[in-house]
Motif scaffolding. Sequence first.
Motif, PDB file in Angstrom:
ATOM      1  N   GLU A 132      37.955  -7.776  -8.328  1.00  0.00           N
ATOM      2  CA  GLU A 132      36.500  -7.722  -8.223  1.00  0.00           C
ATOM      3  C   GLU A 132      36.059  -7.803  -6.751  1.00  0.00           C
ATOM      4  OE1 GLU A 132      34.984 -10.803 -10.658  1.00  0.00           O
ATOM      5  OE2 GLU A 132      35.626  -9.864 -12.569  1.00  0.00           O
ATOM      6  N   TYR A 133      36.712  -8.745  -6.006  1.00  0.00           N
ATOM      7  CA  TYR A 133      36.343  -8.874  -4.572  1.00  0.00           C
ATOM      8  C   TYR A 133      36.719  -7.610  -3.798  1.00  0.00           C
ATOM      9  CZ  TYR A 133      35.255 -13.822  -5.134  1.00  0.00           C
ATOM     10  OH  TYR A 133      34.681 -15.016  -5.509  1.00  0.00           O
ATOM     11  N   ARG A 162      36.712  -4.569  -5.035  1.00  0.00           N
ATOM     12  CA  ARG A 162      35.683  -3.563  -5.311  1.00  0.00           C
ATOM     13  C   ARG A 162      34.387  -3.865  -4.563  1.00  0.00           C
ATOM     14  NH1 ARG A 162      38.086  -3.742 -10.634  1.00  0.00           N
ATOM     15  NH2 ARG A 162      36.639  -5.414 -11.218  1.00  0.00           N
ATOM     16  N   GLU A 201      42.448 -10.816 -11.388  1.00  0.00           N
ATOM     17  CA  GLU A 201      41.217 -10.135 -11.772  1.00  0.00           C
ATOM     18  C   GLU A 201      40.108 -10.382 -10.744  1.00  0.00           C
ATOM     19  OE1 GLU A 201      40.897  -7.982 -14.153  1.00  0.00           O
ATOM     20  OE2 GLU A 201      42.998  -8.273 -14.778  1.00  0.00           O
ATOM     21  N   LYS A 202      40.030 -11.632 -10.249  1.00  0.00           N
ATOM     22  CA  LYS A 202      39.025 -11.945  -9.230  1.00  0.00           C
ATOM     23  C   LYS A 202      39.280 -11.150  -7.949  1.00  0.00           C
ATOM     24  CE  LYS A 202      38.066 -16.680 -10.770  1.00  0.00           C
ATOM     25  NZ  LYS A 202      38.146 -18.119 -10.372  1.00  0.00           N
TER      26      LYS A 202
END
Length: 218
Positions: A49-50, A52, A45-46
């Motif tokens: 996010e990175y 994006r 998930e991280k």
Amino acid sequence: MMNRLFGKPKQESNALQTLDKLNETLEMLEKKEKVLLKKAGQEVEKAKEYTRAKNKRSAIQCLKRKRLYEQQVEQLGNFQLRIHDQMIMLEGAKATTETVDALRSGASAMKAMQKATNIDDVDKTMDEINEQTENMKQIQEALSNPIGAAADFDEDELLEELEELEGAELEEQLLQPTTTAPLPSGPVPAGRQQARPVPQKRTAEEEELAALQAEMAL
């Protein structure tokens, strides 16, 4: 002997304790595996996010940590497999030991029963049974023999007398006259036809007299 008696429960207790310890270790490894899988999911998930955020370097670091977690998960899976294998082998050994102990107990019980039942005692008992059976047969035969006046009767003479009676009865039946009604000389009116005489039954005295005459004729 005493060591064997007190050693079996101890060995069984050790086996149970070992199985309990393996189960506890297996549960612990499963918990750790869940935690690592959760952390690997979080790193994914991280990384998203990175990505994006156009932070490619941080996203790659997250994927590296995810790979490390996955390696640990794989390692824990191998540990669990070994523990399962050990538990199966231990349970099989425990079942084998219990089976051998049961067979040994059965053999000991059979040996004790054979000691309690001596072959000489068996032979003696069978001889006593055979003797009592023979005595009972002799008693039954003695009770069935005639006593008193009936014991003096000769069976051969009785059989000869029976044969004579049967022969006399046969001769008597052969000597009995057959009465037939005379045929009428002419036609008899239907209303005047005489009934055919019915032979009268012979009395006991007449039959006895006929039998005596038959014997005298012989």
